[in-house]
Write a protein that holds these residues in place. Structure first.
Motif, short mmCIF file in Angstrom:
data_model
loop_
_atom_site.label_atom_id
_atom_site.label_comp_id
_atom_site.label_asym_id
_atom_site.label_seq_id
_atom_site.Cartn_x
_atom_site.Cartn_y
_atom_site.Cartn_z
N LEU A 180 0.85 -1.18 0.00
CA LEU A 180 0.00 0.00 0.00
C LEU A 180 0.89 1.24 0.00
CD1 LEU A 180 -2.88 1.19 0.21
CD2 LEU A 180 -2.59 1.17 2.70
N ARG A 181 0.83 2.00 -1.06
CA ARG A 181 1.63 3.21 -1.17
C ARG A 181 0.72 4.42 -1.34
NH1 ARG A 181 6.84 1.81 -5.05
NH2 ARG A 181 7.29 -0.27 -4.23
N PRO A 182 1.11 5.56 -0.79
CA PRO A 182 0.27 6.76 -0.93
C PRO A 182 0.33 7.32 -2.34
CG PRO A 182 2.33 7.28 0.20
CD PRO A 182 2.30 5.79 0.05
N ASP A 183 -0.74 8.00 -2.74
CA ASP A 183 -0.72 8.70 -4.03
C ASP A 183 0.34 9.80 -3.98
OD1 ASP A 183 -2.80 7.16 -4.98
OD2 ASP A 183 -4.34 8.54 -4.23
N PHE A 184 1.15 9.86 -5.01
CA PHE A 184 2.25 10.83 -5.00
C PHE A 184 2.49 11.35 -6.41
CE2 PHE A 184 6.78 11.90 -5.39
CZ PHE A 184 6.88 12.86 -4.39
N ASP A 185 2.62 12.65 -6.50
CA ASP A 185 2.94 13.31 -7.75
C ASP A 185 4.09 14.29 -7.47
OD1 ASP A 185 3.15 14.81 -10.07
OD2 ASP A 185 0.98 14.93 -10.37
N PRO A 186 5.25 14.12 -8.11
CA PRO A 186 6.38 15.03 -7.84
C PRO A 186 6.02 16.49 -8.01
CG PRO A 186 7.10 13.14 -9.13
CD PRO A 186 5.60 13.06 -9.06
N SER A 187 5.03 16.79 -8.83
CA SER A 187 4.65 18.19 -9.03
C SER A 187 4.02 18.79 -7.77
CB SER A 187 3.68 18.32 -10.21
OG SER A 187 2.46 17.65 -9.94
N ASP A 188 3.59 17.92 -6.84
CA ASP A 188 3.02 18.43 -5.58
C ASP A 188 4.04 19.23 -4.78
OD1 ASP A 188 0.63 17.28 -6.19
OD2 ASP A 188 0.83 15.57 -4.81
N VAL A 224 12.03 2.25 -0.23
CA VAL A 224 10.70 2.43 -0.83
C VAL A 224 10.04 3.69 -0.28
CG1 VAL A 224 8.40 1.44 -1.04
CG2 VAL A 224 10.40 -0.03 -1.28
N ALA A 225 10.23 3.98 1.00
CA ALA A 225 9.57 5.13 1.62
C ALA A 225 10.23 6.45 1.27
CB ALA A 225 9.56 4.96 3.15
N TRP A 226 11.54 6.44 1.06
CA TRP A 226 12.29 7.68 0.93
C TRP A 226 11.85 8.58 -0.25
CZ3 TRP A 226 14.63 10.45 4.23
CH2 TRP A 226 15.50 11.47 3.83
N PRO A 227 11.49 8.07 -1.41
CA PRO A 227 11.09 8.95 -2.51
C PRO A 227 9.85 9.79 -2.22
CG PRO A 227 11.66 6.79 -3.35
CD PRO A 227 11.58 6.67 -1.87
N TYR A 228 9.06 9.43 -1.20
CA TYR A 228 7.84 10.18 -0.91
C TYR A 228 8.20 11.42 -0.09
CZ TYR A 228 5.44 6.10 -2.68
OH TYR A 228 5.00 5.08 -3.48
N GLN A 229 8.81 12.36 -0.77
CA GLN A 229 9.22 13.62 -0.16
C GLN A 229 8.46 14.77 -0.81
OE1 GLN A 229 13.58 14.10 0.43
NE2 GLN A 229 13.76 12.05 -0.46
N TRP A 230 7.80 15.56 0.02
CA TRP A 230 7.05 16.72 -0.49
C TRP A 230 7.83 18.02 -0.27
CZ3 TRP A 230 4.65 12.32 1.20
CH2 TRP A 230 3.65 11.80 0.39
N VAL A 231 9.09 17.91 0.18
CA VAL A 231 9.93 19.09 0.28
C VAL A 231 10.43 19.45 -1.12
CG1 VAL A 231 10.64 18.71 2.66
CG2 VAL A 231 11.91 17.61 0.81
N ARG A 232 10.85 20.70 -1.30
CA ARG A 232 11.18 21.18 -2.64
C ARG A 232 12.57 20.74 -3.10
NH1 ARG A 232 7.95 26.24 -1.23
NH2 ARG A 232 6.01 25.87 -2.37
N GLU A 233 13.40 20.28 -2.17
CA GLU A 233 14.73 19.81 -2.54
C GLU A 233 14.92 18.38 -2.04
OE1 GLU A 233 17.97 22.40 -1.65
OE2 GLU A 233 16.78 24.22 -1.97
N PRO A 234 14.27 17.42 -2.68
CA PRO A 234 14.39 16.02 -2.23
C PRO A 234 15.84 15.54 -2.33
CG PRO A 234 13.38 16.13 -4.40
CD PRO A 234 13.46 17.55 -3.90
N GLN A 235 16.25 14.76 -1.34
CA GLN A 235 17.61 14.25 -1.28
C GLN A 235 17.67 12.79 -1.72
OE1 GLN A 235 20.25 16.56 -0.15
NE2 GLN A 235 18.43 17.73 -0.78
N GLU A 236 18.81 12.39 -2.21
CA GLU A 236 19.02 11.00 -2.59
C GLU A 236 19.15 10.13 -1.34
OE1 GLU A 236 19.03 9.59 -5.57
OE2 GLU A 236 18.60 11.50 -6.57
N PHE A 237 18.69 8.90 -1.47
CA PHE A 237 18.81 7.97 -0.35
C PHE A 237 20.27 7.59 -0.17
CE2 PHE A 237 18.70 3.67 1.50
CZ PHE A 237 17.94 3.92 2.62
N SER A 238 20.69 7.43 1.10
CA SER A 238 22.07 7.08 1.40
C SER A 238 22.12 6.20 2.65
CB SER A 238 22.91 8.34 1.63
OG SER A 238 22.46 9.01 2.81
#
Length: 476
Positions: A45-53, A307-321
Motif C-alpha cells: 500500500l503506497r500513498p498517491d504521489f505526484d512530484p509536481s506536488d 521504498v519510503a524515501w522517494p515520498y518527499q514533499w519538500v522542494r529539494e528532495p535528497q538521494e537515499f544514502s
C-alpha cells in the motif's frame, strides 16, 4: 455492501474446482495468492504521489505529508505468509459450510457436521508500531469486501447476506458478555440494520452457553467467515478472568467451525501459552512474528527505507544514502510506525525552517526535540536489542533509569535491603509474633535499588538463570 451480479466480471466465477465453483460463499472471492510475489503485490500500500506536488503551497504540502500514514510495504516473510495462510483458512472454513449441501445445512441449524475439519487459531505478534493492525487490514481487503448481498446463484435463488469477517478490539477488563455485545453491535453496524442490538447487553443471563448460541445466530445467519480479535494483550490486565475469555474463544472455534485470528504484542502470546490445547491450535493456524530488525543493515529494513524515501514533499528532495538509513534506524530502532512518524515530522520541519530538504542531521534533531516521550522507549530498545518477550520488556522498563535522574546520582546504592547485624543486635527484642509483623511491615515498604544500564544488559544477556533471577527479583 457489495451486491453480487451473477453475470458480471466480479460475480461468480468458475476455476475448475467443484468445491469452490459450486459454493456460493466462495465462487465470488479472490483466491489466495499463488506465489510470494503475488502476496507482496496484494499487501503493498503506497500513498498517491505526484512530484509536481512539491510546487504546491506549504499549507497543502503539509497535508500531503500525512499520506505517509497510508503506507505499508510487506518486506517480511511473515507478512506474505500471513496473507497466504489466513486467506487459505477462510477458504477451508467455507468449503465445509456450503449452504447448498446437506453438510452445510446441518451447520446452519446448529448440528455438528464434518469432524474431519479442524478450525484454527492464528496469531500475529509484534511490538507496538510494527504494523500488526495494518497487516490484518491489508489481508482482509485482499480477501474481498466485508459484506456481500447474494441474490441468485447459478439459477438457484440465494437471497443471503454474507459477512466475510467480524473484527473487534479486545477492551481492557472485558468480560465474555461485553465481548459478545461488541460483536452484536458491530454486526448491526456493518449490515446497516438493528438485528442484534441489546441481545447481550440487556440480558442478565451469564451462562456461557447462552452467549455461544447468540453468537452462533450471527455466524450462521450471515455466513461469517472469520473472527478477528485485535489488541489481545489487554487480557493481561484481567488476571484469572483472561482464562475465561480464552476458553470462550476455544469454544467458539470448535463449536462454530470458523477460523479465528488473534493480534497482539508478545504479552498476549504468554496468555495463550498457558493453555496447551490453544498453543497447539496456534501452531496449526500459524504464528506470524513481525520481528523488529536488529540493525540498519537488515535487508528488510533497507528495502523499507528505500521504498519510503522517494515520498518527499519538500522542494529539494535528497538521494537515499546509508547515512539516511542509519539515522532512520537510530531514531526508531526498527519500529516502522515510529520511523514513518519521524520521517513525516522531519519533512514538515524542513518546510517550516525554509531548508526544504531532509537529511540525517535533521532526522536526528527532529527526534531529539519533538519526540521526547519516545526517548525512553527507544533507549530501552537500543540497549536491550536482544529482548523480545514482554516479560523482559516490562522488567527493563521498570528498572530503566529515568531522564530526570541527576547526573552523578548513585543508581546502585550500597545500603542493604535488610538491617545490618549491628542494627539488629541494637534493637530491643520483640515477641516472635510482633517481630514477624514488624518484618512483614518493613519488607512491604522497602524499595529496591535501581540498576545501571550496563548491569541490566549484562544480567539479561547472561546464561546464568540464577544470576538474572537474583538481580531482577523474579520468581524461578
Amino acid at each position: 455492501m457489495k451486491l453480487i451480479k451473477p453475470n458480471s466480471s466480479d460475480g461468480y466465477k468458475r476455476i475448475g474446482a467443484p468445491e469452490i465453483d459450486d459454493n456460493p460463499l466462495l465462487a465470488h472471492l479472490r483466491l489466495p495468492p499463488e506465489t510470494d510475489d503475488d502476496a507482496f503485490i496484494s499487501l503493498g500500500l503506497r500513498p498517491d504521489f505526484d512530484p509536481s506536488d512539491r510546487n504546491l503551497p506549504t499549507s497543502l504540502r503539509r497535508l500531503r505529508v500525512d499520506k505517509l500514514r497510508g503506507f505499508f510495504v510487506p518486506t517480511q516473510t511473515a507478512h506474505r505468509n500471513a496473507l497466504i495462510g489466513i486467506s487459505s483458512q477462510v477458504f477451508s472454513g467455507y468449503m465445509h459450510r456450503n449452504p447448498l449441501t446437506p453438510q452445510g445445512q446441518r451447520k446452519l441449524i446448529g448440528r455438528p457436521a464434518d469432524h474431519s475439519y479442524r478450525p484454527t487459531i492464528s496469531f500475529i505478534a509484534g511490538h507496538s508500531g510494527m504494523g500488526k493492525s495494518t497487516l490484518i487490514d491489508r489481508i482482509l481487503a485482499s480477501i474481498g469486501h466485508q459484506v456481500y448481498q447474494h441474490v441468485d446463484f447459478r439459477g438457484t435463488p440465494f437471497p443471503e447476506q454474507q459477512i466475510l469477517w467480524l473484527r473487534r478490539n479486545v477492551p481492557e477488563y472485558c468480560t465474555v458478555k461485553t465481548l459478545c455485545s461488541s460483536f452484536g453491535d458491530y454486526a448491526d453496524n456493518v449490515l446497516g440494520q438493528q438485528l442484534y442490538k441489546g441481545i447481550f447487553s440487556y440480558t442478565r443471563i451469564s451462562d456461557r452457553s447462552y452467549f455461544i448460541n447468540e453468537i452462533r445466530k450471527i455466524i450462521t445467519n450471515h455466513h461469517v467467515g472469520l473472527l478477528v480479535f485485535d489488541e489481545f494483550q489487554n487480557l493481561s490486565l484481567m488476571g484469572v478472568g483472561a482464562e475465561k475469555i480464552i476458553a470462550f474463544l476455544v469454544t467458539l472455534r470448535d463449536e462454530l467451525g470458523l477460523p479465528i485470528v488473534i493480534i497482539g504484542t508478545y504479552g498476549a502470546l504468554g496468555l495463550l501459552e498457558k493453555n496447551m490445547s490453544t498453543a497447539r491450535r496456534l501452531a496449526e493456524g500459524g504464528f506470524y512474528d513481525l520481528e523488529r530488525p536488529t540493525s540498519a543493515d537488515d535487508d528488510g529494513w533497507q528495502q523499507l527505507c528505500r521504498v519510503a524515501w522517494p515520498y518527499q514533499w519538500v522542494r529539494e528532495p535528497q538521494e537515499f544514502s546509508s547515512d539516511i538509513c542509519e539515522a532512520l534506524y537510530s531514531v526508531s530502532q526498527g519500529i516502522t510506525g515510529i520511523m514513518l512518524s519521524v520521517y513525516a515530522a522531519a519533512q514538515i520541519s524542513a518546510m517550516q525552517n525554509g531548508s526544504e530538504k531532509v537529511d540525517a542531521d535533521l532526522i536526528s534533531e527532529v527526534f531529539r526535540s519533538q519526540m521526547k516521550p519516545l526517548h525512553s522507549a527507544i533507549e530501552t530498545l537500543r540497549v536491550g536489542s536482544m529482548l523480545k518477550g514482554s516479560r523482559f520488556e516490562d522488567v527493563y522498563r521498570n528498572f530503566h533509569p529515568t531522564a530526570d535522574t541527576p547526573a552523578g546520582t548513585d543508581l546502585n546504592p550500597a545500603s542493604p535491603l535488610v538491617d545490618s547485624h549491628e542494627s539488629r543486635s541494637a534493637r530491643p527484642q520483640l515477641p516472635d509474633a510482633a517481630e514477624a509483623k514488624r518484618k512483614k511491615r518493613k519488607n512491604k515498604n522497602v524499595s529496591r535499588p535501581k540498576l545501571t544500564l550496563a548491569e541490566i544488559e549484562s544480567a539479561v544477556g547472561a546464561s546464568d538463570v540464577a544470576k538474572l533471577t537474583s538481580i531482577f527479583k523474579l520468581p524461578l
